[in-house]
Design an enzyme around this catalytic site. Structure first.
Site, mmCIF file in Angstrom:
data_model
loop_
_atom_site.group_PDB
_atom_site.id
_atom_site.type_symbol
_atom_site.label_atom_id
_atom_site.label_comp_id
_atom_site.label_asym_id
_atom_site.label_seq_id
_atom_site.Cartn_x
_atom_site.Cartn_y
_atom_site.Cartn_z
ATOM 1 N N SER A 152 13.731 -0.471 -15.679
ATOM 2 C CA SER A 152 14.016 0.711 -16.223
ATOM 3 C C SER A 152 15.765 0.997 -16.014
ATOM 4 C CB SER A 152 13.070 1.416 -16.235
ATOM 5 O OG SER A 152 13.155 3.078 -17.194
ATOM 6 N N ASP A 186 9.908 -1.524 -21.456
ATOM 7 C CA ASP A 186 10.325 -0.776 -20.192
ATOM 8 C C ASP A 186 9.234 -1.115 -19.246
ATOM 9 O OD1 ASP A 186 9.904 1.346 -17.763
ATOM 10 O OD2 ASP A 186 10.619 2.547 -18.750
#
Length: 373
Positions: A45, A207
């Site tokens: 991320s 993500d």
């Protein structure tokens, strides 16, 4: 410098500014022309963005940290996602029209915010061609970016590295050699529902924290013998208390984000510590026949509650974003960590950098021993 040392940077949206403060504390022990003290960098991320930027400056640790600090200290939400009233209303209007279209006609990703500004920023700041050059020169062994594949519900690690590193395949996770680019970073940082998923080859990715079952798997597969982890989990100062009402949507959403970004990493660290402890009980001559090895770890994480810290800077959040989040119960005094993930404003980010520096300095003896300084 110890060989095969890995740096693992977890996800956490705006909280990732904390990682820069930790690196700032470490870099002061090295000469200005010194390379990074870790041969392997693994990011997820927002941590993947920080890690990739450091990897492009693997031959000059000081320059890499200084550049990242400048970016984070001058951050504004508008550089990550469209946060003006016009930008948010226009994006939500398009999302509404998309929902009325036939799925065979509409192929765009739905999301709460438009993250196109982040794509522009990454294209401006990161020179991906330098990754291969740093690997060829020996300044870097490998860089990996963790993503979640929505097609297969698997965790996929995309990596660039030296030629002796092979792809790996495990239950619901795999590592694939590829040429990293901006799209991989956008995919890894695409928080579900908040930012749009990204298409890579024939798959759709989000993500990297979502399907991440073993966050420490990547550095180990890439050859790490020692792992430094900058964890973005923060302590909750409030004592548990009996709830008079059902938790609000904002509170539940905050818990979900905390779970996505922190729980699997903490579980994997506990698992690694148990394995290390078990190996110490086995005679050294018998350890050689086992497919396990002792991995030394160093973990640094915030000493303060980042949700409470973010509440002090709530007024810095763009008006349109505050208005958009208010219907689900998010205000300055709301018991939710959502603001701490979405507040990409320079005052809050600077406070996180300073906290990261202070926390690292409190562990400076451990850091010196870990890096054999």
């Amino acid at each position: 410098m110890p060989e095969k040392t890995a740096l693992v940077l977890g996800g956490g949206g705006a909280r990732a500014a904390y990682q820069i403060g930790v690196l700032k504390a470490i870099v002061q022990f090295y000469p200005r022309n010194h390379g990074i003290p870790f041969k392997i960098i693994c990011g997820t991320s927002a941590g993947a963005i920080n890690g990739t930027s450091i990897a492009t400056h693997a031959s000059c640790f000081h320059l890499g940290v200084r550049k990242l600090e400048w970016v984070w200290r001058n951050f504004h939400t508008e550089k990550v996602y469209k946060s003006s009233s016009r930008g948010i209303l226009g994006h939500l209007g398009r999302m509404l029209l998309m929902s009325l279209q036939d799925d065979r006609v509409n192929s765009n990703a739905g999301s709460l915010f438009n993250s196109e500004p982040l794509r522009v920023l990454l294209n401006q700041l990161i020179n991906f061609a330098r990754i291969d050059r740093n690997i060829d020169s020996g300044a870097l062994n490998a860089l990996s970016i963790d993503t979640s594949c929505y097609n297969t519900s698997r965790s996929v690690t995309f990596f660039q590295g030296s030629h002796d590193i092979s792809d790996w395949h495990r239950d619901r996770r795999s590592g694939q050699r590829t040429q990293l680019n901006t799209e991989h970073l956008l995919a890894s940082s695409a928080i579900p529902l908040i930012f749009p998923s990204i298409k890579l080859n024939q798959g759709y990715y989000g993500d990297g924290s979502v399907h991440q079952l073993a966050p420490l798997s990547s550095p180990i597969h890439l050859g790490a013998k020692k792992i430094m982890v900058i964890n973005l989990e923060s302590p909750h100062k409030q004592q548990p208390q009996e709830l008079e009402h059902h938790p609000k949507t904002a509170t539940i959403t905050g818990h979900l984000l905390d779970t996505i970004f922190s729980d699997t990493l903490n579980s994997d660290l506990e698992r690694l510590e148990r394995i290390n402890g078990t190996l110490k009980l086995i005679p050294e001559e018998k350890r050689k026949s086992l497919p396990l090895t002792n991995i030394e770890t160093l973990v640094i994480k915030p000493s303060e509650d980042l949700s409470q810290m973010a509440s002090h800077f709530y007024h810095n959040m763009p008006f349109a974003v505050k208005a958009m989040l208010r219907p689900i119960g998010i205000k300055q005094d709301t018991d939710s960590s959502i603001v701490s993930y979405l507040l990409f404003e320079q005052a809050y980010c600077s406070a996180l950098i300073d906290l990261g520096y202070q926390d690292a300095m409190c562990q400076i003896d451990e850091i010196r021993a870990f890096f054999e300084i």
